[in-house]
Scaffold this active site. Structure first.
Site, mmCIF file in Angstrom:
data_model
loop_
_atom_site.group_PDB
_atom_site.id
_atom_site.type_symbol
_atom_site.label_atom_id
_atom_site.label_comp_id
_atom_site.label_asym_id
_atom_site.label_seq_id
_atom_site.Cartn_x
_atom_site.Cartn_y
_atom_site.Cartn_z
ATOM 1 N N SER A 103 49.564 -18.842 -15.767
ATOM 2 C CA SER A 103 48.215 -19.552 -16.338
ATOM 3 C C SER A 103 47.884 -18.941 -17.958
ATOM 4 O O SER A 103 48.260 -19.614 -18.755
ATOM 5 C CB SER A 103 47.605 -18.605 -15.345
ATOM 6 O OG SER A 103 46.502 -19.377 -15.568
ATOM 7 N N ARG B 142 33.845 -13.844 -9.757
ATOM 8 C CA ARG B 142 35.053 -13.834 -9.235
ATOM 9 C C ARG B 142 34.747 -15.409 -7.967
ATOM 10 O O ARG B 142 36.315 -15.864 -7.479
ATOM 11 C CB ARG B 142 35.797 -12.217 -8.457
ATOM 12 C CG ARG B 142 36.600 -12.248 -7.836
ATOM 13 C CD ARG B 142 37.645 -12.014 -9.378
ATOM 14 N NE ARG B 142 39.063 -12.121 -7.928
ATOM 15 C CZ ARG B 142 40.412 -12.408 -9.164
ATOM 16 N NH1 ARG B 142 39.950 -13.134 -10.730
ATOM 17 N NH2 ARG B 142 41.259 -11.157 -8.869
ATOM 18 N N ASP C 38 48.416 -26.889 -7.411
ATOM 19 C CA ASP C 38 47.955 -25.945 -8.147
ATOM 20 C C ASP C 38 46.417 -27.062 -9.368
ATOM 21 O O ASP C 38 47.394 -28.525 -9.467
ATOM 22 C CB ASP C 38 48.453 -25.437 -9.765
ATOM 23 C CG ASP C 38 48.091 -25.050 -10.500
ATOM 24 O OD1 ASP C 38 46.279 -24.588 -10.579
ATOM 25 O OD2 ASP C 38 48.897 -24.499 -11.412
ATOM 26 N N HIS D 200 47.202 -22.658 -7.310
ATOM 27 C CA HIS D 200 47.306 -21.418 -8.379
ATOM 28 C C HIS D 200 47.866 -20.582 -8.633
ATOM 29 O O HIS D 200 49.243 -20.280 -9.293
ATOM 30 C CB HIS D 200 46.060 -21.828 -9.519
ATOM 31 C CG HIS D 200 46.018 -21.135 -10.961
ATOM 32 N ND1 HIS D 200 46.838 -22.294 -11.731
ATOM 33 C CD2 HIS D 200 45.869 -20.291 -11.674
ATOM 34 C CE1 HIS D 200 47.075 -21.211 -12.867
ATOM 35 N NE2 HIS D 200 46.452 -19.987 -12.952
ATOM 36 N N ASP D 201 47.333 -20.171 -7.336
ATOM 37 C CA ASP D 201 48.120 -18.391 -7.395
ATOM 38 C C ASP D 201 49.334 -18.397 -7.163
ATOM 39 O O ASP D 201 49.943 -17.642 -6.892
ATOM 40 C CB ASP D 201 47.421 -18.009 -6.248
ATOM 41 C CG ASP D 201 46.315 -16.923 -6.956
ATOM 42 O OD1 ASP D 201 46.095 -17.268 -8.359
ATOM 43 O OD2 ASP D 201 45.647 -16.175 -6.640
#
Length: 379
Positions: A157, A227, A323, A356-357
């Site tokens: 990232s 968040r 992602d 994405h994680d």
């Protein structure tokens, strides 16, 4: 709580702090007269200092990438699945350096640090930083550690952006660059997500223009919302559907606006609550701006291939199919530019449902491909 660590763990680690008294000129036109960088190391530096690997963290990351700080720690560092004996970044071969970036809130000089000129926290007066500023500070840390060239600079990232910047700013100091789930610049949509997150913080009454520490409060509500928005973008629709679906917390609906009714609502609120208790709001603003500003091709007539003209590193670019924050298309854009610049590049697109994680998750095919590339690096 572990009393003995797994055999593939780096075990107990102790953070170290490097103090720098030489001013660091920043892209914004300001300078930091002095600063600290907190970092950890894993493995041993060989006699020729040819086995050093730099780990660059993402937005909310920090220096504690592997191992444990105490036998009472419930969890290891954030990338423990990839760093350790026999793991992709094998500490039997490599000397690994992981730091908390300048502007962070985990021990490096940042907005929550005391400003020596005022005796108060920097707060919003801390200078805005760029990825290139971080790379310059990281280069000074490398000099301090006696490392003239990295065997590899690796990041996911925002960390991948730092790895790419290293090959541009210090082309002779990087032999391999691994950019994972990253991009050559943010899309308009990504900038928009960051702006929503920033506005959540900036409009929180407890933010106090960035001077909330002096008031003895934190902009908890704003950080929670920031968040929550961010976390949605880190997951894929499929992974959220599989994990939560439309599941309810109880057997029936409450027909109000205040109850936590759906499981996904509970999850997001938990993530926001936990994050707001450990992260600095001003640091969050800085990190998102560094993301927004990253656009190295802007200095080369928007020609990404020209941007890497002087890079000498070999590149490994990895992406994940689901992602949508930094999609495979963005990685392929980078690969196309590197090929146009006649650079040595390999591309891996990992089929993974986690979004994405995924770069943080020990997915077998990902770990296997990662290991295969790292094992090819000569020391």
């Amino acid at each position: 709580m572990p009393t003995a660590f797994p055999p593939d763990s780096v075990g107990l680690v102790t953070p170290q702090i490097a103090h720098f008294s030489e001013p660091l000129a920043l892209a914004c036109g300001r300078a930091l007269p002095a600063y600290d960088l907190i970092y950890e190391t894993y493995g041993q530096l060989n006699a020729s200092a040819s086995n050093a690997v730099l780990i660059c963290h993402a937005l909310s990351g920090h220096h504690h990438a592997a191992g444990y700080h105490s036998v009472d720690d419930r969890k290891p560092g954030w990338w423990d699945s990839c760093i350790g004996p026999g793991k992709p970044i094998d500490t039997n071969r490599f000397f690994v350096v992981s730091l908390n970036n300048l502007g962070g809130c985990n021990g490096s000089t940042g907005p929550s640090s005391l400003n020596p000129d005022t005796g108060k926290p920097f707060g919003a007066d801390f200078p805005v930083l760029t990825v290139e500023d971080w790379v310059h500070s990281q280069a000074r840390l490398a000099d301090r550690l006696g490392i003239s060239q990295w065997a590899a600079v690796i990041g996911g990232s925002l960390g991948g952006m730092q790895a790419l910047q290293w090959t541009i700013t210090y082309p002779d100091r990087v032999r391999h660059c691994l950019a994972i789930a990253s991009a050559p610049k943010l899309s308009a949509q990504n900038i928009a997500f960051n702006e929503v997150a920033r506005q959540a913080i900036l409009t929180d009454p407890e933010f106090h223009g960035g001077s909330f520490q002096e008031q003895g409060v934190i902009p908890k509500r704003g950080l929670m919302l920031a968040r929550m928005v961010g976390h949605i973008t880190y997951l894929s629709d499929d992974s959220m559907g599989e994990k939560f679906g439309r599941g309810l917390k109880s057997e029936k609906l409450n027909y109000d606006f205040h109850s936590v009714e759906f499981q996904v609502e509970s999850y997001l609120r938990y993530q926001g609550e936990e994050f707001s208790g450990r992260f600095d709001a001003n640091t969050y603003l800085l990190m998102t701006k560094a993301l927004d500003y990253f656009d190295p091709a802007a200095n080369c007539d928007d020609d990404l291939a020209k941007t890497f003209a002087h890079a000498t590193a070999k590149f490994c670019v990895m992406s994940f199919t689901t992602d949508w924050r930094f999609s495979p298309a963005r990685s392929r854009e980078l690969v196309d530019a590197l090929m146009a610049a006649r650079k040595d590049v390999c591309y891996l697109e990992i089929d993974a449902p986690q979004g994405h994680d995924a770069f943080l998750i020990p997915i077998p095919r990902y770990l296997q491909a990662f290991s295969h590339y790292m094992n090819r690096i000569t020391l």
